[in-house]
Design a protein around this motif. Structure first.
Motif, PDB file in Angstrom:
ATOM      1  N   ASP A   8     -11.774 -14.028  -6.371  1.00 37.44           N
ATOM      2  CA  ASP A   8     -10.747 -14.406  -5.684  1.00 37.44           C
ATOM      3  C   ASP A   8      -9.416 -13.461  -6.057  1.00 37.44           C
ATOM      4  O   ASP A   8      -9.190 -13.091  -7.157  1.00 37.44           O
ATOM      5  N   LEU A   9      -9.027 -12.471  -5.147  1.00 36.71           N
ATOM      6  CA  LEU A   9      -8.253 -11.531  -5.571  1.00 36.71           C
ATOM      7  C   LEU A   9      -6.774 -12.193  -6.105  1.00 36.71           C
ATOM      8  O   LEU A   9      -5.972 -11.559  -7.267  1.00 36.71           O
ATOM      9  N   ASP A  10      -6.325 -13.431  -5.546  1.00 32.74           N
ATOM     10  CA  ASP A  10      -5.195 -13.876  -5.824  1.00 32.74           C
ATOM     11  C   ASP A  10      -5.138 -14.613  -7.276  1.00 32.74           C
ATOM     12  O   ASP A  10      -4.391 -14.841  -7.807  1.00 32.74           O
ATOM     13  N   ALA A  11      -6.413 -14.759  -7.713  1.00 34.47           N
ATOM     14  CA  ALA A  11      -6.527 -15.229  -9.205  1.00 34.47           C
ATOM     15  C   ALA A  11      -6.362 -14.345 -10.278  1.00 34.47           C
ATOM     16  O   ALA A  11      -6.021 -14.567 -11.379  1.00 34.47           O
ATOM     17  N   HIS A  12      -6.311 -13.003  -9.836  1.00 33.27           N
ATOM     18  CA  HIS A  12      -6.087 -11.908 -10.654  1.00 33.27           C
ATOM     19  C   HIS A  12      -4.891 -11.165 -10.410  1.00 33.27           C
ATOM     20  O   HIS A  12      -4.065 -10.454 -11.457  1.00 33.27           O
ATOM     21  N   PHE A  13      -4.356 -11.045  -9.063  1.00 27.60           N
ATOM     22  CA  PHE A  13      -3.470 -10.334  -8.597  1.00 27.60           C
ATOM     23  C   PHE A  13      -2.295 -10.882  -7.811  1.00 27.60           C
ATOM     24  O   PHE A  13      -2.690 -11.864  -6.973  1.00 27.60           O
ATOM     25  N   ARG A  14      -0.996 -10.703  -8.219  1.00 27.40           N
ATOM     26  CA  ARG A  14       0.246 -11.163  -7.405  1.00 27.40           C
ATOM     27  C   ARG A  14       0.443 -10.563  -6.097  1.00 27.40           C
ATOM     28  O   ARG A  14       0.744 -10.931  -5.067  1.00 27.40           O
ATOM     29  N   ASP A  15      -0.014  -9.125  -6.197  1.00 22.20           N
ATOM     30  CA  ASP A  15       0.124  -8.117  -4.932  1.00 22.20           C
ATOM     31  C   ASP A  15      -0.822  -6.978  -5.195  1.00 22.20           C
ATOM     32  O   ASP A  15      -0.877  -6.434  -6.326  1.00 22.20           O
ATOM     33  N   ILE A  16      -1.338  -6.493  -4.048  1.00 21.76           N
ATOM     34  CA  ILE A  16      -2.183  -5.298  -4.057  1.00 21.76           C
ATOM     35  C   ILE A  16      -1.499  -4.427  -2.795  1.00 21.76           C
ATOM     36  O   ILE A  16      -1.697  -4.974  -1.786  1.00 21.76           O
ATOM     37  N   GLU A  17      -1.017  -3.327  -3.171  1.00 19.66           N
ATOM     38  CA  GLU A  17      -0.525  -2.663  -1.868  1.00 19.66           C
ATOM     39  C   GLU A  17      -1.915  -2.069  -1.071  1.00 19.66           C
ATOM     40  O   GLU A  17      -2.683  -1.601  -1.410  1.00 19.66           O
ATOM     41  N   ARG A  18      -1.647  -2.517   0.222  1.00 20.75           N
ATOM     42  CA  ARG A  18      -2.442  -2.105   1.201  1.00 20.75           C
ATOM     43  C   ARG A  18      -2.781  -0.636   1.595  1.00 20.75           C
ATOM     44  O   ARG A  18      -3.819  -0.215   1.877  1.00 20.75           O
ATOM     45  N   ARG A  19      -1.771   0.146   1.512  1.00 23.38           N
ATOM     46  CA  ARG A  19      -1.522   1.543   1.648  1.00 23.38           C
ATOM     47  C   ARG A  19      -1.545   2.271   0.516  1.00 23.38           C
ATOM     48  O   ARG A  19      -0.907   1.896  -0.539  1.00 23.38           O
ATOM     49  N   PRO A  20      -2.720   3.034   0.435  1.00 25.32           N
ATOM     50  CA  PRO A  20      -3.035   3.822  -0.903  1.00 25.32           C
ATOM     51  C   PRO A  20      -1.885   4.740  -1.201  1.00 25.32           C
ATOM     52  O   PRO A  20      -1.246   5.432  -0.189  1.00 25.32           O
ATOM     53  N   PHE A  21      -1.565   5.106  -2.407  1.00 24.06           N
ATOM     54  CA  PHE A  21      -0.711   6.445  -2.611  1.00 24.06           C
ATOM     55  C   PHE A  21      -1.313   7.366  -2.902  1.00 24.06           C
ATOM     56  O   PHE A  21      -0.860   8.608  -3.027  1.00 24.06           O
ATOM     57  N   ALA A  22      -2.874   7.431  -2.801  1.00 21.51           N
ATOM     58  CA  ALA A  22      -3.476   8.676  -3.197  1.00 21.51           C
ATOM     59  C   ALA A  22      -4.828   8.402  -2.287  1.00 21.51           C
ATOM     60  O   ALA A  22      -5.685   7.455  -2.711  1.00 21.51           O
ATOM     61  N   SER A  23      -5.486   9.543  -1.749  1.00 22.95           N
ATOM     62  CA  SER A  23      -6.726   9.210  -1.033  1.00 22.95           C
ATOM     63  C   SER A  23      -7.570  10.513  -1.313  1.00 22.95           C
ATOM     64  O   SER A  23      -6.898  11.760  -1.298  1.00 22.95           O
ATOM     65  N   ALA A  24      -8.673  10.520  -1.754  1.00 24.03           N
ATOM     66  CA  ALA A  24      -9.512  11.563  -2.226  1.00 24.03           C
ATOM     67  C   ALA A  24     -10.822  11.737  -1.561  1.00 24.03           C
ATOM     68  O   ALA A  24     -10.847  10.921  -0.420  1.00 24.03           O
ATOM     69  N   SER A  25     -11.857  12.374  -1.929  1.00 25.06           N
ATOM     70  CA  SER A  25     -13.116  12.470  -1.180  1.00 25.06           C
ATOM     71  C   SER A  25     -13.970  11.250  -1.615  1.00 25.06           C
ATOM     72  O   SER A  25     -14.896  11.003  -0.744  1.00 25.06           O
ATOM     73  N   MET A  26     -13.864  10.898  -2.795  1.00 26.60           N
ATOM     74  CA  MET A  26     -15.081   9.788  -3.223  1.00 26.60           C
ATOM     75  C   MET A  26     -14.105   8.271  -3.448  1.00 26.60           C
ATOM     76  O   MET A  26     -14.850   7.438  -3.560  1.00 26.60           O
ATOM     77  N   GLY A  27     -12.762   8.280  -3.458  1.00 25.90           N
ATOM     78  CA  GLY A  27     -12.130   6.923  -3.534  1.00 25.90           C
ATOM     79  C   GLY A  27     -10.516   7.190  -3.278  1.00 25.90           C
ATOM     80  O   GLY A  27     -10.068   8.248  -3.015  1.00 25.90           O
ATOM     81  N   GLN A  28      -9.966   5.910  -3.170  1.00 27.47           N
ATOM     82  CA  GLN A  28      -8.564   6.051  -3.089  1.00 27.47           C
ATOM     83  C   GLN A  28      -7.658   5.162  -4.149  1.00 27.47           C
ATOM     84  O   GLN A  28      -8.508   4.267  -4.573  1.00 27.47           O
ATOM     85  N   VAL A  29      -6.490   5.197  -4.313  1.00 24.56           N
ATOM     86  CA  VAL A  29      -5.964   4.480  -5.387  1.00 24.56           C
ATOM     87  C   VAL A  29      -4.903   3.784  -4.566  1.00 24.56           C
ATOM     88  O   VAL A  29      -3.843   4.135  -4.139  1.00 24.56           O
ATOM     89  N   HIS A  30      -4.701   2.270  -5.245  1.00 20.78           N
ATOM     90  CA  HIS A  30      -3.713   1.381  -4.800  1.00 20.78           C
ATOM     91  C   HIS A  30      -3.023   0.827  -5.978  1.00 20.78           C
ATOM     92  O   HIS A  30      -3.512   0.530  -6.951  1.00 20.78           O
ATOM     93  N   ARG A  31      -1.653   0.679  -5.666  1.00 21.95           N
ATOM     94  CA  ARG A  31      -0.989   0.048  -6.878  1.00 21.95           C
ATOM     95  C   ARG A  31      -1.345  -1.526  -6.574  1.00 21.95           C
ATOM     96  O   ARG A  31      -1.454  -1.962  -5.540  1.00 21.95           O
ATOM     97  N   ALA A  32      -1.207  -2.364  -7.721  1.00 21.81           N
ATOM     98  CA  ALA A  32      -1.286  -3.899  -7.908  1.00 21.81           C
ATOM     99  C   ALA A  32      -0.443  -4.198  -8.971  1.00 21.81           C
ATOM    100  O   ALA A  32      -0.293  -3.735  -9.913  1.00 21.81           O
TER     101      ALA A  32
END
Length: 414
Positions: free
Chosen positions: A97-121
């Motif tokens: 359950d994401l809501d149990a851990h996070f108040r918010d997770i940005e859906r748009r990543p601020f960085a995208s690479a070849s193997m993964g991407q990074v989201h603020r939460a």
């Protein structure tokens, strides 16, 4: 089905690239910009090994047509992100359950690479984190992707890239990508580097959060910063301070701890609001044994002395060649190109005369690659050091490399 679909798309991109290269062989002039756009769109969506290869190729601006290199370079900063629904599946698999851990997770990543991407939460307690999320299914398709990438790389022979260079590049790429899938190893590297360089007040390394991390999600405390590639027009004093910290850190990393940050992409470095150097990504760290460091310093000493025979001997000891070696004239020319950076006093890394000499030298080195036959680990070390050099160039560094290297050269003699 998914794997077969990826294979078909990779083969399609390969066929389009091969057609463009064939036109050049027949005397035609392909639309390199259009090809680059097609590769950007296709690889940006597919991610994985082919995208990583294209990012490496984008650094070959002395070899690729300018329009093609420019388009491939966009993969380092503008890659299309994975849809949120797919990323959310990976996060749910990790956290439930994401809501149990996070108040918010940005859906748009601020960085995208070849193997993964990074989201603020933001956690339920209000703390801002970043979540590095591995692309779904990438581990399952990695090996089959690598098979197709090896086939695509055969096209490099049409650009007169020696087979030995292609083979070494593939081995480097494969080892790097397999390592980047291991988020536990990256979390350990972050913790190790934070403890090791705590005395460097001008250096910041994000703190990993093991309790919120897993095999495919790496959680870290958020560290705000302006990427290195956006600092070229920044205050000169700030850029010099960052360049000095970068050079000091690299020297300590190599000569005190025998390791090297092996992904010198400019997006992995930034300046925080206090003007400190931030290192974001430690997914690729390679060991550099003392014997190799000694050989590197002996190669530098032979280069500065303009001694081609000693350069060849040092290159062989370094593992930089397995074949018969380069022509002595090439060694002399390399020495003439490199020596200006090591004259006494502060040298300007932004000196276009030095860059011009190095760019003129590069095709000749490529042409001698079959005679050099460098092993993959030596190729990776060379490419990594070259990438860090260009980060110093971007900062417009002025460093006294003569003073910096004298004690290291003396150390290597004993």
């Amino acid at each position: 089905m998914r794997e077969r679909g990826r294979t078909r798309r990779l083969l399609g991109l390969g066929a389009r690239t091969g057609g463009a290269l064939l036109r050049t062989r027949l005397g035609g002039e392909p639309d390199w910009r259009a090809l680059g756009e097609a590769l950007f769109e296709g690889l940006s969506e597919l991610k994985g090994p082919a995208m990583k290869l294209a990012q490496i190729m984008a650094q070959w601006d002395d070899l690729l047509p300018t329009d093609l290199a420019d388009e491939l370079a966009r993969l380092q900063r503008q890659a299309e992100p994975m849809p949120w629904a797919s990323i959310r599946e990976t996060l749910v698999a990790q956290y439930g359950d994401l809501d149990a851990h996070f108040r918010d997770i940005e859906r748009r990543p601020f960085a995208s690479a070849s193997m993964g991407q990074v989201h603020r939460a933001v956690t339920r307690e209000g703390e801002t984190l970043v979540l590095k999320v591995q692309y779904p299914g990438l581990a399952e398709v990695l090996e089959s992707d690598l098979v197709q990438v090896r086939r695509l790389m055969r096209l490099g022979r049409w650009l007169r890239v020696p087979q030995a260079r292609l083979d070494a590049l593939f081995e480097e790429l494969a080892a790097s990508l397999r390592g980047e899938l291991d988020y536990h190893a990256e979390a350990e590297a972050l913790a190790r580097y934070r403890a090791r360089y705590a005395h460097l007040e001008a250096l910041v390394i994000p703190e990993p959060l093991p309790e919120l991390s897993g095999p495919r999600v790496l959680a870290m405390r958020h560290v705000a910063g302006t990427p290195l590639r956006e600092l070229e027009g920044a205050d000169a004093e700030l850029r010099q301070r960052l360049a000095t910290v970068l050079a000091d850190w690299l020297t300590e990393e190599l000569f005190t701890h025998g390791e090297l940050h092996a992904d010198p992409h400019a997006g992995n470095f930034a300046a925080d609001p206090q003007g400190r150097l931030v290192i974001y990504d430690l997914g690729a760290v390679i060991p550099v044994p003392e014997a190799r460091l000694v050989a590197m310093m002996r190669l530098l000493e032979a280069t500065l002395a303009g001694d081609p025979l000693a350069m060849d001997e040092a290159l062989l000891a370094l593992g930089g060649r397995q074949g018969q070696g380069a022509p002595l004239s090439l060694y002399r020319e390399a020495a003439e190109a490199v020596t200006p950076l090591f004259r006494p006093g502060a040298q300007d890394f932004a000196d276009v005369r030095i860059h011009r000499r190095l760019r003129e030298l590069s095709p000749k080195v490529w042409a001698a690659m079959d005679r050099l036959q460098p092993p993959a680990d030596t190729l990776l070390l060379s490419r990594t050091l070259n990438g860090h050099y260009w980060n110093l160039v971007r900062l417009g560094a002025r460093l006294d490399m003569h003073a910096r290297t004298r004690p290291l050269l003396a150390w290597a003699r004993h």
